[in-house]
Design an enzyme around this catalytic site. Sequence first.
Site, mmCIF file in Angstrom:
data_model
loop_
_atom_site.group_PDB
_atom_site.id
_atom_site.type_symbol
_atom_site.label_atom_id
_atom_site.label_comp_id
_atom_site.label_asym_id
_atom_site.label_seq_id
_atom_site.Cartn_x
_atom_site.Cartn_y
_atom_site.Cartn_z
ATOM 1 N N GLY A 158 -15.402 3.356 3.605
ATOM 2 C CA GLY A 158 -14.268 4.134 3.121
ATOM 3 C C GLY A 158 -13.590 3.541 1.907
ATOM 4 N N GLN A 159 -14.333 2.734 1.121
ATOM 5 C CA GLN A 159 -13.718 2.179 -0.099
ATOM 6 C C GLN A 159 -13.376 3.329 -1.046
ATOM 7 O OE1 GLN A 159 -16.019 -0.677 -2.402
ATOM 8 N NE2 GLN A 159 -14.304 -1.073 -3.789
ATOM 9 N N ASP A 164 0.852 -1.196 0.000
ATOM 10 C CA ASP A 164 0.000 0.000 0.000
ATOM 11 C C ASP A 164 0.885 1.243 0.000
ATOM 12 O OD1 ASP A 164 -3.219 0.490 0.943
ATOM 13 O OD2 ASP A 164 -1.845 2.186 1.110
ATOM 14 N N ILE A 165 0.487 2.246 -0.787
ATOM 15 C CA ILE A 165 1.272 3.478 -0.921
ATOM 16 C C ILE A 165 1.255 4.291 0.376
ATOM 17 C CG2 ILE A 165 -0.543 5.048 -1.769
ATOM 18 C CD1 ILE A 165 1.436 5.796 -4.043
ATOM 19 N N HIS A 187 -6.967 -5.890 2.032
ATOM 20 C CA HIS A 187 -5.810 -5.361 2.765
ATOM 21 C C HIS A 187 -5.260 -6.470 3.661
ATOM 22 C CE1 HIS A 187 -6.871 -0.947 2.227
ATOM 23 N NE2 HIS A 187 -8.036 -1.494 1.963
ATOM 24 N N HIS A 231 -10.237 -5.252 -3.527
ATOM 25 C CA HIS A 231 -8.904 -5.494 -2.963
ATOM 26 C C HIS A 231 -9.037 -5.910 -1.505
ATOM 27 C CE1 HIS A 231 -9.939 -1.215 -2.611
ATOM 28 N NE2 HIS A 231 -9.338 -1.241 -1.428
ATOM 29 N N ASN A 239 -12.979 -3.469 2.295
ATOM 30 C CA ASN A 239 -13.930 -2.366 2.426
ATOM 31 C C ASN A 239 -14.876 -2.361 1.237
ATOM 32 O OD1 ASN A 239 -12.810 -1.253 4.837
ATOM 33 N ND2 ASN A 239 -11.166 -0.323 3.629
HETATM 34 P P1 5GP Z 1 -9.778 1.315 0.262
HETATM 35 O O1 5GP Z 1 -9.976 2.527 1.127
HETATM 36 O O2 5GP Z 1 -10.420 1.492 -1.099
HETATM 37 O O3 5GP Z 1 -10.170 0.023 0.924
HETATM 38 O O4 5GP Z 1 -8.224 1.187 0.063
HETATM 39 C C1 5GP Z 1 -7.528 1.726 -1.005
HETATM 40 C C2 5GP Z 1 -6.067 1.643 -0.653
HETATM 41 O O5 5GP Z 1 -5.311 1.810 -1.826
HETATM 42 C C3 5GP Z 1 -5.615 2.714 0.341
HETATM 43 O O6 5GP Z 1 -5.060 2.085 1.481
HETATM 44 C C4 5GP Z 1 -4.576 3.514 -0.445
HETATM 45 O O7 5GP Z 1 -3.496 3.935 0.356
HETATM 46 C C5 5GP Z 1 -4.147 2.549 -1.536
HETATM 47 N N1 5GP Z 1 -3.745 3.169 -2.787
HETATM 48 C C6 5GP Z 1 -4.419 4.139 -3.463
HETATM 49 N N2 5GP Z 1 -3.781 4.445 -4.594
HETATM 50 C C7 5GP Z 1 -2.663 3.666 -4.646
HETATM 51 C C8 5GP Z 1 -1.599 3.541 -5.590
HETATM 52 O O8 5GP Z 1 -1.543 4.208 -6.619
HETATM 53 N N3 5GP Z 1 -0.622 2.638 -5.293
HETATM 54 C C9 5GP Z 1 -0.664 1.862 -4.163
HETATM 55 N N4 5GP Z 1 0.352 1.009 -3.970
HETATM 56 N N5 5GP Z 1 -1.652 1.959 -3.259
HETATM 57 C C10 5GP Z 1 -2.647 2.841 -3.493
#
Ligand code: 5GP
Length: 114
Positions: free
Chosen positions: A93-94, A30-31, A102, A100, A87
């Site tokens: 908070g998706q 994760d970034i 985590h 995906h 999520n």
């Molecule tokens: P969500 O909130 O949708 O469950 O999680 C999305 C996740 O994707 C977040 O934890 C966010 O930090 C990660 N993320 C968003 N954009 C990028 C990206 O361009 N590269 C990587 N490696 N992670 C990302």
Amino acid sequence: MTECIFCKIARAEMKAQVIYSDEDVVAFRDINPQAPTHVLVIPRKHIPSIADCAPDDLPLLAKVLQTGAKIAEMESIRESGYRLVLNAGPDAGQAVNHLHVHVLGGRKMTWPPG
Ligand code: 5GP
Ligand code: ZN
């Protein structure tokens, strides 16, 4: 071709720290990590969310989860424990509309999640 960022990572059109990939799934760091280990596991197939999983997608979903467990082994957090988080939708908070999971670990988690 979809503009989805996770599809782009899966196609290697966008940079990511990929730590595992095969014909079905890709796992990358994760970034914006929320724990010492924070890896995202995605199917290569663009499925927007768990709510969009068709019955035919269930073997793929199982593989995504199993890959999460494999990543935990690779990251040496099998014994200490870890959390798999999926999520779905705004209240959870998706932020990225490509399914995906985590993989979070390497520190004590709190419950309930925020
Ligand atoms: P969500 O909130 O949708 O469950 O999680 C999305 C996740 O994707 C977040 O934890 C966010 O930090 C990660 N993320 C968003 N954009 C990028 C990206 O361009 N590269 C990587 N490696 N992670 C990302
Ligand atoms: Zn996608």
